[in-house]
Design a protein around this motif. Structure first.
Motif, PDB file in Angstrom:
ATOM      1  N   GLN A   1       0.833  -1.204   0.000  1.00 57.26           N
ATOM      2  CA  GLN A   1       0.000   0.000   0.000  1.00 57.26           C
ATOM      3  C   GLN A   1       0.865   1.251   0.000  1.00 57.26           C
ATOM      4  OE1 GLN A   1      -1.800  -0.937   3.859  1.00 57.26           O
ATOM      5  NE2 GLN A   1      -1.043   1.023   4.657  1.00 57.26           N
TER       6      GLN A   1
ATOM      7  N   MET B   1       1.636   4.420   1.630  1.00 55.56           N
ATOM      8  CA  MET B   1       1.490   5.123   2.900  1.00 55.56           C
ATOM      9  C   MET B   1       0.180   4.710   3.585  1.00 55.56           C
ATOM     10  SD  MET B   1       3.170   8.840   1.863  1.00 55.56           S
ATOM     11  CE  MET B   1       3.323   9.359   3.568  1.00 55.56           C
ATOM     12  N   ASN B   2      -0.585   5.668   4.107  1.00 56.78           N
ATOM     13  CA  ASN B   2      -1.825   5.356   4.818  1.00 56.78           C
ATOM     14  C   ASN B   2      -3.064   5.624   3.964  1.00 56.78           C
ATOM     15  OD1 ASN B   2      -1.210   8.151   5.002  1.00 56.78           O
ATOM     16  ND2 ASN B   2      -2.694   8.409   6.649  1.00 56.78           N
TER      17      ASN B   2
ATOM     18  N   ASP C   1      -6.460   4.188   4.957  1.00 55.26           N
ATOM     19  CA  ASP C   1      -7.216   4.885   5.996  1.00 55.26           C
ATOM     20  C   ASP C   1      -8.140   5.946   5.390  1.00 55.26           C
ATOM     21  OD1 ASP C   1      -5.861   3.398   7.891  1.00 55.26           O
ATOM     22  OD2 ASP C   1      -4.358   4.954   8.280  1.00 55.26           O
TER      23      ASP C   1
ATOM     24  N   THR D   1      -7.239  -4.701   1.210  1.00 55.85           N
ATOM     25  CA  THR D   1      -6.655  -3.453   1.696  1.00 55.85           C
ATOM     26  C   THR D   1      -7.617  -2.271   1.629  1.00 55.85           C
ATOM     27  OG1 THR D   1      -4.603  -4.294   0.684  1.00 55.85           O
ATOM     28  CG2 THR D   1      -4.550  -2.060   1.566  1.00 55.85           C
TER      29      THR D   1
ATOM     30  N   ASP E   1      -2.583  12.159   4.028  1.00 53.07           N
ATOM     31  CA  ASP E   1      -3.145  13.022   5.067  1.00 53.07           C
ATOM     32  C   ASP E   1      -3.647  14.350   4.529  1.00 53.07           C
ATOM     33  OD1 ASP E   1      -2.757  11.139   7.000  1.00 53.07           O
ATOM     34  OD2 ASP E   1      -1.019  12.101   7.946  1.00 53.07           O
TER      35      ASP E   1
END
Length: 522
Positions: free
Chosen positions: A309, A311-312, A315, A350, A454
């Protein structure tokens, strides 16, 4: 050198049906005049470009160096500039595979028939639900490990299967075997569909922004035989019993689709109502680490290494799935059917569950590869003329930078947001420029360049809030991400950019470095 990847899909041995199905034509939906939901033609009608023989990596790069220097990037070889690596082209098919493996017709006939079943979506018309079935019918030859090693070494660059760690060598063999498939034309396929309890890893029980319907189990015969390449793709009207009508629900209904004869040949389909919000997401270098702009790394990341994946980013998608009611996710990649299984397996472990599009086998050369993205985007927009779309991709794909802005003007009111990861701002390995000219005239509140996941936190995509004001844009329209500091990482053009001659020299050096990375040299 031709670099290939592999076959991927959900595999299923199944009995070939002999009865043909009657194809019911679907009327346009009530109340829609300006643009009706698309009823997809069979793949035999999909020929947007003529297949041409493609040059190799060396001749593509070396032959274009002078024109690149003259235009600072507008004539970069198409497979690089578009984010389509050369190793995704020119797969062996059919007779070529049979000949290269020394198989006679009797040996081919004795092989079991299998099916790649790709997650589809359904749309609602005034006659009910119509579900899109698409995939490929093929046979998988038995190939010895020593032969697989020889074939795999033909695909690898700067290494060999013997030099790979055991797990990567095993994956490379598996992918090589799945490249060497025998597509089966003129086959009839039958499916069983049933309510699906789960799909995807969206962060909440059940997975994805969909619900499990109370019924809908049935058998569906695909209306037409497979194409010459073994492909099938069409909408088929299904029985609506115990399914919520699309004009009376905002919820997406999740269905399992099994190839008749083997429960392992399954995919998940989504019955998507006429209105709502759909995320159409690219995968490479936005959801997973691929590094398409570094061909050697891109090959290893696709061919041998486990998918990882970016990074994040999971999320971000999980939060969207939880916070936006009935959000539909659609994953679009222009990589070929042969590698779809790895992509689907990665996504469903994922990211939120969703429907899927890849490049069918009759889109085989670079020009066809570039056209398929726009073709599949338009298929979604035309299928759901009253839904809104959030488009997510990265700047390393030149044709994303053309096609995404074009959807704003060609389909007014349907693009909710465009999010573009600026790969050159966070990955120094991305040396190739991108062109922001297509965004000129597009409302700047509709799109945002971002650097890390982010940057997307707290954006209210359901209400069209697409811009994080803390992320500076300072966009100029034209080539960005050029060498010599022309790009600062947010679509921003530097006031201190160097003269054209310096930029051209640096760009020539970049091309030479790319070729050197292949172990070639000018």
């Amino acid at each position: 050198m031709r670099l290939d990847t592999l076959h991927t899909g959900l595999l299923a041995v199944f009995p070939i049906a002999t009865a043909s199905a009657v194809h019911r034509s679907l009327p346009k939906p009530a109340g829609v005049v300006e643009r009706q939901p698309l009823v997809t033609p069979s793949l035999s009608k999909w020929w947007p470009t003529k297949t041409e023989k493609k040059r190799g990596v060396i001749s593509d790069v070396a032959g274009d160096v002078n024109s690149v220097l003259g235009s600072l990037g507008s004539d970069i070889p198409s497979y690089v500039a578009s984010g389509v690596p050369n190793f995704f082209q020119d797969f062996p098919t059919g007779a070529n595979v049979q000949s290269s493996l020394g198989l006679d017709d009797a040996q081919v006939s004795a092989l079991p028939t299998q099916v790649l079943n790709i997650p589809g979506y359904g749309n609602w018309t005034d006659q009910g639900w119509n579900l899109r079935f698409h995939g490929n019918v093929y046979k998988q030859p038995n190939i010895s490990e020593s032969k697989l090693d020889d074939l795999a070494n033909g695909f690898l660059v700067g290494t060999s299967i013997q030099a790979l760690p055991p797990s990567q060598a095993s994956q490379a063999r598996n992918l090589t075997a799945e490249i060497y498939i025998l597509q089966q034309s003129n086959q009839n396929v039958t499916f069983s569909i049933a309510p699906a309890p789960t799909a995807g890893a969206s962060g909440e029980q059940g997975g994805g922004g969909a619900v499990t319907p109370s019924g809908g189990s049935q058998q569906v015969k695909f209306p037409t035989p497979t194409t010459e390449e073994g492909d099938f793709d069409d909408f088929v009207q299904i029985n609506d019993d115990d399914l919520a009508a699309g004009n009376s629900t905002s919820e997406i209904q999740r269905m399992n689709v099994y190839t008749e004869g083997d429960i392992n040949g399954n995919a998940t389909a989504y019955l998507v109502p006429p209105t709502g919000l759909t995320v159409i997401s690219d995968i490479d270098d936005i959801l997973r680490v691929t590094k398409i702009y570094q061909p050697k790394e891109g090959l290893l990341n696709s061919f041998a290494r486990p998918f990882t994946q970016w990074m994040n980013m999971p999320d971000i998608y999980a939060n969207w799935s939880r916070s936006v009611p009935s959000l539909h996710f659609h994953y679009l990649t222009t990589t070929p059917e042969q590698i779809t299984r790895n992509y689907m397996d990665f996504i469903y472990k994922t990211y939120p569950g969703g429907s899927f599009d890849d490049r069918p086998l009759n889109f085989s050369d670079v020009s066809a590869t570039l056209s398929i993205r726009k073709f599949l985007l338009e298929k979604n927009f035309r299928t759901y003329p009253h839904r809104k779309f959030v488009l997510v991709a990265d700047t390393s794909n030149r044709y994303v930078m053309i096609d995404y802005p074009a959807m704003v003007t060609e389909y007014p009111g349907q693009v909710q947001c465009i999010f573009l990861r600026n790969t050159s701002s966070t990955d120094p390995g991305d040396k190739f420029p991108y062109d922001t000219s297509g965004l000129k005239g597009v409302d700047s509140n509709l799109y945002m360049f971002f650097n890390i996941p982010d940057d997307l936190i707290n954006l209210d995509i359901a209400n069209g809030h697409c811009v994080n004001t803390t992320i500076k844009q300072n966009l100029t329209y034209g080539e960005q991400g050029l060498p010599s500091g022309v790009n600062l990482g947010n679509g921003k053009k530097s006031a201190g950019s160097q003269p054209a001659g310096s930029s051209m020299w640096a760009f020539a050096a970049t091309l030479g470095a790319t070729m050197w990375g292949f172990g070639l040299g000018l």
